[in-house]
Motif scaffolding. Structure first.
Motif, PDB file in Angstrom:
ATOM      1  N   ALA A  15     -25.111 -62.475 -21.419  1.00  0.00           N
ATOM      2  CA  ALA A  15     -25.549 -61.234 -22.056  1.00  0.00           C
ATOM      3  C   ALA A  15     -24.359 -60.372 -22.421  1.00  0.00           C
ATOM      4  N   MET A  28     -28.198 -57.323 -23.631  1.00  0.00           N
ATOM      5  CA  MET A  28     -28.737 -58.126 -24.712  1.00  0.00           C
ATOM      6  C   MET A  28     -28.557 -59.574 -24.264  1.00  0.00           C
ATOM      7  N   ILE A  30     -28.466 -63.493 -24.226  1.00  0.00           N
ATOM      8  CA  ILE A  30     -28.147 -64.478 -25.256  1.00  0.00           C
ATOM      9  C   ILE A  30     -27.965 -65.861 -24.656  1.00  0.00           C
ATOM     10  N   ILE A  39     -30.437 -64.749 -29.553  1.00  0.00           N
ATOM     11  CA  ILE A  39     -30.625 -63.464 -28.879  1.00  0.00           C
ATOM     12  C   ILE A  39     -32.088 -63.390 -28.463  1.00  0.00           C
ATOM     13  N   THR A  42     -33.444 -57.553 -25.622  1.00  0.00           N
ATOM     14  CA  THR A  42     -32.577 -56.379 -25.492  1.00  0.00           C
ATOM     15  C   THR A  42     -33.302 -55.357 -24.642  1.00  0.00           C
ATOM     16  N   LEU A  58     -26.044 -54.724 -30.488  1.00  0.00           N
ATOM     17  CA  LEU A  58     -26.203 -55.569 -31.671  1.00  0.00           C
ATOM     18  C   LEU A  58     -24.905 -55.650 -32.464  1.00  0.00           C
ATOM     19  N   ALA A  61     -22.673 -58.080 -30.740  1.00  0.00           N
ATOM     20  CA  ALA A  61     -23.125 -59.460 -30.912  1.00  0.00           C
ATOM     21  C   ALA A  61     -22.798 -59.979 -32.309  1.00  0.00           C
ATOM     22  N   ILE A  72     -26.784 -66.306 -35.849  1.00  0.00           N
ATOM     23  CA  ILE A  72     -27.649 -65.680 -34.843  1.00  0.00           C
ATOM     24  C   ILE A  72     -29.101 -66.055 -35.106  1.00  0.00           C
ATOM     25  N   CYS A  76     -35.300 -61.910 -30.250  1.00  0.00           N
ATOM     26  CA  CYS A  76     -35.545 -60.569 -29.732  1.00  0.00           C
ATOM     27  C   CYS A  76     -36.228 -59.730 -30.817  1.00  0.00           C
ATOM     28  N   VAL A  79     -33.814 -57.136 -32.474  1.00  0.00           N
ATOM     29  CA  VAL A  79     -32.818 -57.730 -33.370  1.00  0.00           C
ATOM     30  C   VAL A  79     -33.488 -58.237 -34.636  1.00  0.00           C
TER      31      VAL A  79
END
Length: 100
Positions: A15, A28, A30, A39, A42, A58, A61, A72, A76, A79
């Motif tokens: 994360a 977040m 991941i 992802i 969050t 974000l 990331a 990505i 999430c 996101v």
């Protein structure tokens, strides 16, 4: 600005996190999968609510993805919503081909 750190284990799970005095205040979650960063989730503590911390997570990331030339997968909801609202801003990193 909160101090955001990436914590990853050997399996590529982890994360982007904000911690203070040993307490995790935001994360977040991941996972790395091939050439993708997935992802998953969050979460921001009420202590940091309204301070734009989710957006900062974000941003970190996305910067990581760009620096490492990976895409990505936005599982999430936060996101995914940001990517959908701002597709041009994230076009270079968003893996739209993945279907959950």
């Amino acid at each position: 600005m909160e101090n955001i750190q990436l914590q990853l284990n050997e399996a590529g799970r982890g994360a982007f996190v904000v911690e203070e005095n040993g307490e995790r205040l935001a994360e977040m979650a991941i996972g790395m999968m091939g050439g993708n960063m997935v992802i998953y989730h969050t979460e921001v503590s009420d202590k940091l609510a309204g301070k734009g911390v989710a957006k900062q997570l974000l941003t970190n990331a996305v910067s990581y993805a760009r620096d490492h030339h990976i895409k990505i997968i936005a599982l999430c909801p936060y996101v995914h919503a940001q990517f959908t609202k701002n597709p041009d801003q994230y076009a270079d990193v968003w893996n739209k081909n993945y279907r959950s």
